[in-house]
Every structure is written in C-alpha cells, then in structure tokens.
Write a protein that holds these residues in place. Structure first.
Motif, PDB file in Angstrom:
ATOM      1  N   VAL A  79       0.860  -1.189   0.000  1.00  0.00           N
ATOM      2  CA  VAL A  79       0.000   0.000   0.000  1.00  0.00           C
ATOM      3  C   VAL A  79       0.894   1.237   0.000  1.00  0.00           C
ATOM      4  O   VAL A  79       1.814   1.347   0.819  1.00  0.00           O
ATOM      5  CB  VAL A  79      -0.948   0.013   1.213  1.00  0.00           C
ATOM      6  CG1 VAL A  79      -1.840   1.251   1.187  1.00  0.00           C
ATOM      7  CG2 VAL A  79      -1.807  -1.253   1.229  1.00  0.00           C
ATOM      8  N   GLU A  80       0.623   2.158  -0.923  1.00  0.00           N
ATOM      9  CA  GLU A  80       1.433   3.364  -1.062  1.00  0.00           C
ATOM     10  C   GLU A  80       0.523   4.577  -1.191  1.00  0.00           C
ATOM     11  O   GLU A  80      -0.492   4.520  -1.895  1.00  0.00           O
ATOM     12  CB  GLU A  80       2.323   3.276  -2.310  1.00  0.00           C
ATOM     13  CG  GLU A  80       3.284   2.095  -2.301  1.00  0.00           C
ATOM     14  CD  GLU A  80       3.990   1.900  -3.628  1.00  0.00           C
ATOM     15  OE1 GLU A  80       5.143   1.423  -3.617  1.00  0.00           O
ATOM     16  OE2 GLU A  80       3.398   2.214  -4.682  1.00  0.00           O
ATOM     17  N   GLY A 138      -4.254  -4.222  -9.020  1.00  0.00           N
ATOM     18  CA  GLY A 138      -4.176  -3.185  -8.007  1.00  0.00           C
ATOM     19  C   GLY A 138      -5.357  -2.248  -8.100  1.00  0.00           C
ATOM     20  O   GLY A 138      -6.107  -2.261  -9.086  1.00  0.00           O
ATOM     21  N   ILE A 139      -5.536  -1.451  -7.053  1.00  0.00           N
ATOM     22  CA  ILE A 139      -6.643  -0.508  -7.031  1.00  0.00           C
ATOM     23  C   ILE A 139      -6.117   0.869  -6.633  1.00  0.00           C
ATOM     24  O   ILE A 139      -5.097   1.003  -5.952  1.00  0.00           O
ATOM     25  CB  ILE A 139      -7.762  -0.941  -6.057  1.00  0.00           C
ATOM     26  CG1 ILE A 139      -7.227  -1.048  -4.618  1.00  0.00           C
ATOM     27  CG2 ILE A 139      -8.367  -2.277  -6.497  1.00  0.00           C
ATOM     28  CD1 ILE A 139      -8.301  -1.357  -3.592  1.00  0.00           C
ATOM     29  N   VAL A 140      -6.815   1.888  -7.084  1.00  0.00           N
ATOM     30  CA  VAL A 140      -6.518   3.270  -6.717  1.00  0.00           C
ATOM     31  C   VAL A 140      -7.735   3.826  -6.002  1.00  0.00           C
ATOM     32  O   VAL A 140      -8.866   3.678  -6.476  1.00  0.00           O
ATOM     33  CB  VAL A 140      -6.198   4.122  -7.961  1.00  0.00           C
ATOM     34  CG1 VAL A 140      -6.071   5.592  -7.587  1.00  0.00           C
ATOM     35  CG2 VAL A 140      -4.921   3.636  -8.623  1.00  0.00           C
ATOM     36  N   GLU A 141      -7.502   4.441  -4.848  1.00  0.00           N
ATOM     37  CA  GLU A 141      -8.598   5.016  -4.060  1.00  0.00           C
ATOM     38  C   GLU A 141      -8.241   6.440  -3.663  1.00  0.00           C
ATOM     39  O   GLU A 141      -7.063   6.820  -3.614  1.00  0.00           O
ATOM     40  CB  GLU A 141      -8.856   4.166  -2.821  1.00  0.00           C
ATOM     41  CG  GLU A 141      -9.303   2.744  -3.142  1.00  0.00           C
ATOM     42  CD  GLU A 141      -9.516   1.916  -1.894  1.00  0.00           C
ATOM     43  OE1 GLU A 141     -10.670   1.549  -1.620  1.00  0.00           O
ATOM     44  OE2 GLU A 141      -8.519   1.640  -1.200  1.00  0.00           O
ATOM     45  N   HIS A 142      -9.269   7.215  -3.352  1.00  0.00           N
ATOM     46  CA  HIS A 142      -9.073   8.615  -2.965  1.00  0.00           C
ATOM     47  C   HIS A 142     -10.412   9.148  -2.465  1.00  0.00           C
ATOM     48  O   HIS A 142     -11.461   8.510  -2.614  1.00  0.00           O
ATOM     49  CB  HIS A 142      -8.599   9.446  -4.161  1.00  0.00           C
ATOM     50  CG  HIS A 142      -9.487   9.302  -5.369  1.00  0.00           C
ATOM     51  ND1 HIS A 142     -10.640  10.033  -5.551  1.00  0.00           N
ATOM     52  CD2 HIS A 142      -9.409   8.462  -6.441  1.00  0.00           C
ATOM     53  CE1 HIS A 142     -11.213   9.668  -6.676  1.00  0.00           C
ATOM     54  NE2 HIS A 142     -10.495   8.716  -7.236  1.00  0.00           N
ATOM     55  N   ARG A 155      -2.645   3.758  -3.365  1.00  0.00           N
ATOM     56  CA  ARG A 155      -2.539   2.614  -4.273  1.00  0.00           C
ATOM     57  C   ARG A 155      -2.359   1.345  -3.461  1.00  0.00           C
ATOM     58  O   ARG A 155      -1.537   1.305  -2.536  1.00  0.00           O
ATOM     59  CB  ARG A 155      -1.328   2.742  -5.203  1.00  0.00           C
ATOM     60  CG  ARG A 155      -1.449   3.718  -6.325  1.00  0.00           C
ATOM     61  CD  ARG A 155      -0.277   3.527  -7.305  1.00  0.00           C
ATOM     62  NE  ARG A 155       1.014   3.619  -6.632  1.00  0.00           N
ATOM     63  CZ  ARG A 155       1.702   4.748  -6.492  1.00  0.00           C
ATOM     64  NH1 ARG A 155       1.222   5.891  -6.966  1.00  0.00           N
ATOM     65  NH2 ARG A 155       2.867   4.736  -5.875  1.00  0.00           N
ATOM     66  N   THR A 156      -3.082   0.309  -3.826  1.00  0.00           N
ATOM     67  CA  THR A 156      -2.881  -1.010  -3.236  1.00  0.00           C
ATOM     68  C   THR A 156      -2.485  -1.966  -4.349  1.00  0.00           C
ATOM     69  O   THR A 156      -3.241  -2.157  -5.315  1.00  0.00           O
ATOM     70  CB  THR A 156      -4.139  -1.521  -2.527  1.00  0.00           C
ATOM     71  OG1 THR A 156      -4.540  -0.575  -1.530  1.00  0.00           O
ATOM     72  CG2 THR A 156      -3.873  -2.863  -1.850  1.00  0.00           C
ATOM     73  N   HIS A 157      -1.299  -2.539  -4.227  1.00  0.00           N
ATOM     74  CA  HIS A 157      -0.784  -3.501  -5.207  1.00  0.00           C
ATOM     75  C   HIS A 157      -0.926  -4.898  -4.614  1.00  0.00           C
ATOM     76  O   HIS A 157      -0.314  -5.205  -3.582  1.00  0.00           O
ATOM     77  CB  HIS A 157       0.677  -3.209  -5.526  1.00  0.00           C
ATOM     78  CG  HIS A 157       0.926  -1.860  -6.128  1.00  0.00           C
ATOM     79  ND1 HIS A 157       0.720  -1.590  -7.452  1.00  0.00           N
ATOM     80  CD2 HIS A 157       1.359  -0.698  -5.566  1.00  0.00           C
ATOM     81  CE1 HIS A 157       1.029  -0.328  -7.708  1.00  0.00           C
ATOM     82  NE2 HIS A 157       1.414   0.242  -6.576  1.00  0.00           N
TER      83      HIS A 157
END
Length: 436
Positions: A30-31, A45-49, A38-40
C-alpha cells in the motif's frame, strides 16, 4: 438527498475512501501518492481517494498507469456519482473501460431489523470447513459488487486491528441456497458487505447482526461498527432497502490493463484449512520422518544439511535471532527459482506461503516467513521439498537443508553462531557422542 443519507455518505467519505489500512492485507503493498492510495496485490491493483481530486488529472492518471505497467498489474479505479465529472472523462481518455454501474448503499446497524424466524427447515449460519470451494463458485456467478469473496479471503483472517470477515449461508434442508460475505473494516466504525449471491433480505439482516455482535472483538470498546455499507446491482437494491439500507450514491469501477501477463496469485498467502496446507504437511512429514509427537527428536536430516545451536536465544526479540533470520531470508531469496513457493508451517496452527522472488525486496510485500520460534516448532520448506529450515525449540537448534541454501548461508551462520552441531544428521567434533 435526505438528512440520513447525507450523514451516511459523509461517514463513507470520511472513513472509507482513501483509507490507509492499519496493517497490510496478505501479499499487498500500500502506497500513498499525494491524494491517492494505491494497493498492489501482485495480481492487480486498485486506486482510491476521496471525492476531492484537483489539479492535473490527466498527469495523475498517467503516472498511475506507468507505475502499474512497471509491475504488470491491471488497475481498478472506482468513480462515484458525486465525484467531479472530469474524473470519468479523464479515465476514459486514458483508455480505461467503465464497468456496470452499481448503487452505493449504507445503513445504521442499529436500524437493520433483527433476523426473523425462517420457514421450517431453513437456517442461517456461518460457513463450514469444506464449503469454501462451493461458496467461491456461487460468489463468482453473482453480479459485480463491492469486493469478490476470493479477495476478502486472500486478505487473510486477521488483516489488521479490528479486521475480520465471515461468510453467512442460507441453508434449507441441508442445502446451501445463498450466501453473503461481510467484513469489519479495521480503523473505522464501518462494516461492509462484500457481496451476496442473490437478493435475500434475511441474509442482510444476519449480516447486520454479525457486524453488531462481532465488531468489538479486536478493537477498543466503544469503537464498534455503527454503519454497514454495500454496493449492489439494480436488481438487488430492493432487498437492501427492505433490510434498512439507504441509497446514497452510484459507483462504477473503471479498469485498465498494461501489456504483459499478470501474476495469477498474490506473492503471499495465509493458509488455514486449505487442502494445499494439509498436502504440503503430509509430504514434509513423510519425507523427513517427523510428526508433532516426534518433533522434539528433530527431523531426518538429509545429507545436504547443517544444524546449529541456538541455546543462547531465549527471547523472540533477541538481536541475535534477528541476524539469523536475515541471513536465512537472504539465502532463501538467493536460492529461489522462478515460480518457487516457500511454505511456513507450524503444527495445528495456520501457515503461510510466499513467493521468495516477490517478497522482501524494494516495492514488494514484507518477508513474512521465519525460521525459528522460542516456544514452537516451525518449518520453512519449498513446494518441491528441496530446501528449507527446521527450528527445534526443544533442542534450541536450527537445521538448514538443501545444497543451494547451505551454499548461501552456511559460512555466515557459522561465523555468527559458532561450530556446526551436525552435518547430514551426524554430530561433528564439538559435542560428545556415542556409537558409530
């Protein structure tokens, strides 16, 4: 939008979107990247905000594509109806493909009706060992919802403080009709329905009861779940409304995939009662002639093996043990072949499996295996049984086996720990022995 739905949407936005997990899901990295998280997972992977994305959206999206392409991971990006229209436009311009739209729902757990009596012969219960494969097939056949069952399972049974999940099944005359999978989201006062196989209000009632009953197990008292969220296709929405949920927004998942073949499994996995776990145990016990009852006498140490004393290590946080673990981990990584699986096993306790080539390095999940415990036997072994370690806490010893692994760690361990206790199962010159 009513006052109740505004409050529920605000809780969803403030607590769930862009959440940095307290502890990592199994096999994940998780970055945070500015406003994004971002979760790889290694496979994708997924992008959240949060809803408030500003600035150069095209540049932000392009940077994410470059990062995911470097990892050969397909990317998912959820777009909500209250996000800026520019987000969806920018994603489509970057070759993302939108999935089917779903309804975002939420409920106060206190407002979800308690489960009522079912017809004769029917009951709702937690799933049982041996039912996982059937439930995975049922879940895979359901429409897209918040999270696939297989992803929740892959996250691990204890993903972080306050995190847990359950699959509840509706059974009639011994036959499973439907199921719902629900999780407690650590670090929030939310629980979430990952999905449901068919619209069953009675299962949603039970999901609410599960969240209210189990949400306090691993969190500070008073920080129990208050809200339950879900994403549902239109055909399922009436069942959610009947169960006390409110429609608070619409959501769609946009997807993009780089060139190349992504990995098919995460770099690390927790093993509980899977056949894979039992099968590797059976083969290890047969090859090394050991069971839990005989483990105090050690394993049948193969010719390519060496065993060292660890008698000075009495605490798990001993710095000497940390050095031992670092040497062994480096050796396992250096000896690993493409596609290797390394298992960490403890009798009658959950295990794990990692790909040594895909954990422990920069930008990879942390190395989660270990060679020695001060109060339990522990095994590390590759799937083909060619190399690994056996930590014998009763003897205070560590056996390392496999020619490749020994070549990488033998000198370093001897320099650190002193003279070898045994080679190939036979004592060397540092102890008294009797017999041939």
């Amino acid at each position: 939008m009513t006052g109740a739905t505004e409050v529920l949407l605000a809780e969803y936005e403030n607590q769930l979107r862009g959440l940095l997990p307290q502890e990592l899901p199994w096999g994940a990295v998780v970055e945070r990247d500015g406003p994004l998280v971002r979760t790889h997972y290694g496979t994708h992977g997924i992008v959240e905000h949060t809803a408030l994305l500003r600035g150069d959206l095209a540049g932000l999206i392009r940077r994410q594509q470059e990062i995911f392409a470097a990892r050969c991971e397909p990317m998912e990006w959820k777009v909500h109806s209250h996000d800026s229209p520019l987000l969806a436009e920018s994603l489509r311009a970057a070759a993302f493909t939108p999935g089917p739209e779903r309804t975002l729902l939420a409920a106060d757990i206190a407002d979800i009706p308690a489960p009522e009596g079912l017809r004769s012969g029917a009951r709702i219960r937690p799933h049982l060992h041996g039912e996982q494969e059937r439930l995975r097939r049922m879940a895979a056949a359901a429409p897209e919802q918040r999270r696939p069952l297989t992803e929740l399972e892959a996250d691990g049974a204890a993903r972080g403080t306050g995190s847990e999940m359950e699959v509840l099944v509706l059974e009639y005359d011994g036959r499973i009709l439907d199921a719902v999978w629900v999780e407690r989201v650590g670090g929030t006062d939310l629980a979430a329905v990952g999905g449901i196989t068919r619209p069953r209000p009675e299962l949603l009632h039970s999901a609410g009861a599960w969240a209210a009953r189990h949400g306090h197990r691993y969190v500070i008292p008073g920080d129990t779940p208050r809200h339950l969220v879900a994403e549902a296709p239109d055909a399922f929405v009436p069942a959610y409304v009947a169960a006390g949920f409110h429609e608070i927004a619409r959501v769609s998942t946009y997807r993009w995939a780089p060139l190349g073949e992504p990995a098919r499994e995460r770099p690390a996995k927790q093993l509980l009662s899977e056949p894979e776990h039992d099968e590797i145990w059976d083969r290890f016990e047969a090859r090394f002639d050991v069971t839990y009852e005989t483990a105090d006498r050690g394993i049948a140490e193969p010719p390519a093996s060496a065993t060292w004393h660890l008698y000075t290590i009495v605490r798990q946080d001993d710095p000497l043990l940390a050095e031992v673990e670092a040497i062994v981990a480096r050796g396992l990584r250096a000896s690993a072949r493409p596609g290797d699986r390394l298992y960490r096993l403890k009798w009658y306790i959950s295990g794990s499996r990692i790909d040594p080539n895909r954990v422990g390095g920069p930008g990879q999940p942390p190395w989660s295996s270990y060679a020695y415990l001060v109060d339990e036997y522990v095994v590390q072994v590759t799937e083909d049984l060619r190399m690994g370690t056996f930590g014998n806490w009763r003897e205070s010893s560590l056996c390392v086996f496999g020619e490749e692994l020994l070549a990488h760690v033998g000198e370093d361990l001897t320099n650190l720990l002193g003279t070898v206790l045994r080679r190939g199962g036979r004592p060397v010159g540092n102890i008294w022995s009797f017999g041939p």
